[in-house]
Design a protein around this motif. Structure first.
Motif, mmCIF file in Angstrom:
data_model
loop_
_atom_site.group_PDB
_atom_site.id
_atom_site.type_symbol
_atom_site.label_atom_id
_atom_site.label_comp_id
_atom_site.label_asym_id
_atom_site.label_seq_id
_atom_site.Cartn_x
_atom_site.Cartn_y
_atom_site.Cartn_z
ATOM 1 N N PHE A 119 0.666 -1.098 0.081
ATOM 2 C CA PHE A 119 -0.089 0.045 -0.038
ATOM 3 C C PHE A 119 0.887 1.256 0.096
ATOM 4 C CE2 PHE A 119 -4.221 -1.435 1.824
ATOM 5 C CZ PHE A 119 -4.395 -2.511 0.788
ATOM 6 N N TYR A 120 2.140 1.042 -0.601
ATOM 7 C CA TYR A 120 2.959 2.357 -0.794
ATOM 8 C C TYR A 120 3.567 2.203 -2.334
ATOM 9 C CZ TYR A 120 6.624 -1.018 0.307
ATOM 10 O OH TYR A 120 7.413 -2.179 0.300
ATOM 11 N N SER A 121 4.631 3.288 -2.486
ATOM 12 C CA SER A 121 5.238 3.357 -3.778
ATOM 13 C C SER A 121 6.654 3.557 -3.354
ATOM 14 C CB SER A 121 4.781 4.424 -4.411
ATOM 15 O OG SER A 121 3.370 4.172 -4.856
ATOM 16 N N ARG A 122 7.688 3.043 -4.285
ATOM 17 C CA ARG A 122 8.781 3.350 -4.316
ATOM 18 C C ARG A 122 9.284 4.304 -5.395
ATOM 19 N NH1 ARG A 122 11.749 2.008 0.212
ATOM 20 N NH2 ARG A 122 11.183 -0.099 1.110
ATOM 21 N N GLY A 123 10.237 5.276 -5.316
ATOM 22 C CA GLY A 123 10.415 6.494 -6.232
ATOM 23 C C GLY A 123 11.793 6.811 -6.476
ATOM 24 N N TRP A 124 12.109 7.421 -7.602
ATOM 25 C CA TRP A 124 13.214 8.021 -8.187
ATOM 26 C C TRP A 124 12.996 9.078 -8.749
ATOM 27 C CZ3 TRP A 124 11.578 2.774 -8.694
ATOM 28 C CH2 TRP A 124 12.459 1.765 -8.340
ATOM 29 N N TRP A 209 0.935 -4.427 3.412
ATOM 30 C CA TRP A 209 2.078 -3.697 3.955
ATOM 31 C C TRP A 209 1.928 -2.533 3.520
ATOM 32 C CZ3 TRP A 209 5.341 -4.921 8.059
ATOM 33 C CH2 TRP A 209 5.886 -3.783 8.426
ATOM 34 N N SER A 210 1.346 -1.615 4.202
ATOM 35 C CA SER A 210 0.593 -1.733 5.363
ATOM 36 C C SER A 210 -0.877 -0.660 5.487
ATOM 37 C CB SER A 210 1.158 -1.603 6.611
ATOM 38 O OG SER A 210 1.609 -0.007 6.748
ATOM 39 N N LEU A 211 -1.849 -1.256 6.264
ATOM 40 C CA LEU A 211 -3.103 -0.503 6.050
ATOM 41 C C LEU A 211 -3.073 0.741 6.368
ATOM 42 C CD1 LEU A 211 -5.190 -3.380 8.184
ATOM 43 C CD2 LEU A 211 -5.484 -2.576 5.822
ATOM 44 N N ASP A 212 -2.377 1.430 6.998
ATOM 45 C CA ASP A 212 -2.089 2.968 7.130
ATOM 46 C C ASP A 212 -1.579 3.511 5.897
ATOM 47 O OD1 ASP A 212 0.289 2.219 7.444
ATOM 48 O OD2 ASP A 212 1.224 3.194 8.942
ATOM 49 N N GLY A 213 -1.450 2.655 4.677
ATOM 50 C CA GLY A 213 -0.882 3.613 3.671
ATOM 51 C C GLY A 213 -2.228 3.779 2.629
ATOM 52 N N ASP A 214 -3.451 3.117 3.069
ATOM 53 C CA ASP A 214 -4.603 3.304 2.484
ATOM 54 C C ASP A 214 -5.225 4.560 2.485
ATOM 55 O OD1 ASP A 214 -6.594 2.653 0.447
ATOM 56 O OD2 ASP A 214 -7.419 0.767 1.688
ATOM 57 N N THR A 215 -6.215 5.173 1.640
ATOM 58 C CA THR A 215 -7.052 6.179 1.696
ATOM 59 C C THR A 215 -8.093 6.073 2.808
ATOM 60 O OG1 THR A 215 -8.604 5.292 0.160
ATOM 61 C CG2 THR A 215 -6.972 6.751 -0.705
ATOM 62 N N ALA A 216 -8.676 7.244 3.424
ATOM 63 C CA ALA A 216 -9.685 7.001 4.470
ATOM 64 C C ALA A 216 -10.787 6.146 4.046
ATOM 65 C CB ALA A 216 -9.998 8.601 4.941
ATOM 66 N N ASN A 217 -11.111 6.212 3.114
ATOM 67 C CA ASN A 217 -12.306 5.408 2.562
ATOM 68 C C ASN A 217 -11.848 3.792 2.281
ATOM 69 O OD1 ASN A 217 -11.141 5.990 0.096
ATOM 70 N ND2 ASN A 217 -12.975 6.437 -0.827
ATOM 71 N N GLY A 218 -10.701 3.659 2.085
ATOM 72 C CA GLY A 218 -10.011 2.144 1.942
ATOM 73 C C GLY A 218 -10.195 1.714 0.569
ATOM 74 N N GLU A 219 -9.742 2.692 -0.451
ATOM 75 C CA GLU A 219 -9.847 2.147 -1.822
ATOM 76 C C GLU A 219 -9.016 0.755 -2.097
ATOM 77 O OE1 GLU A 219 -8.047 5.050 -4.334
ATOM 78 O OE2 GLU A 219 -9.437 6.882 -3.594
#
Length: 229
Positions: A119-124, A209-219
């Motif tokens: 539930f997250y991204s990796r970036g360059w 990994w992990s639930l807190d990365g989701d939007t408030a409405n749980g997309e």
């Protein structure tokens, strides 16, 4: 450092945990769960685990389904593709297909094998503006809220309008690119794709990994839930 005896020692440790948990659960109904988080790389699997023996004592195990690539790599890449993408310059393929196949081939039961999803991204950043930013040299990790090169989906979504979304439908992954900054992109469309892969292969489910990365409405969790069968 991994020692040759660590494989057998880990099997023995899991066996002892299972034994003591079973003793602790008596005379109550049911059985305590025993789970493990296991690596994605087949080389590390073979170095550290007797897969068939370990799974006998586990309720289920979750596999790492992310961080296949990140800003520690000098060129941009996917971090959670279902299959290896064409043109990948890596010397070894990292993908969920490679990981899941490795465990199944070594004796893991399908219904005990749980695939991790991010539930997250990796970036360059400082990325060469070619091939929509994919497999291109970068100058370093992209600026982010908590850690350079790492951003929760809910935070990156708020900035996504400045980027173009690109998808590899065959390999099963997506990314964002604005001409200089590149982010992997696990949105509801990719969660649906992952859920269907898990269901089609009759695996035990998904780990997040992990639930807190989701939007408030749980997309993201909603997309997973709707498409797991």
């Amino acid at each position: 450092m991994i020692r040759p005896e660590d494989r057998e020692n880990f099997t023995g440790l899991v066996r002892e945990y299972r034994k003591q948990l079973d003793q602790a659960s008596w005379p109550f109904r049911g059985r305590y769960n025993l789970t493990a988080f296991l690596p994605a790389d087949p080389v590390q699997i073979d170095r550290g685990f007797q897969v068939k023996q370990v799974f006998r004592d586990l309720t289920f195990a979750t596999t790492q389904g992310y961080d296949y690539h990140g800003a520690w790599d000098p060129v941009t890449n996917q971090q959670s593709a279902i299959d290896g993408p064409a043109g990948d310059p890596s010397t070894a393929e990292f993908s969920s297909q490679v990981t899941i196949d490795a465990y199944l081939e070594r004796g893991a039961p399908r219904n005990k094998l749980v695939m991790g999803v991010p539930f997250y991204s990796r970036g360059w950043t400082g990325v060469t503006n070619q091939n929509n930013g994919l497999f291109q040299p970068a100058t370093g990790p992209a600026p982010a809220t908590y850690e350079a090169g790492y951003e929760d989906y809910r935070l990156l979504k708020a900035k996504a309008a400045a980027f173009t979304v690109h998808r590899d439908e065959k390999a099963g992954f997506a990314w964002l690119f604005d001409g200089t900054t590149f982010w992997t992109w696990d949105d509801p469309i990719e969660m649906k794709r992952k859920a269907r892969y898990i269901s089609d292969r009759k695996l035990g489910g998904a780990m997040i990994w992990s639930l807190d990365g989701d939007t408030a409405n749980g997309e993201l969790i909603s997309a997973l839930h709707r498409n797991l069968r």
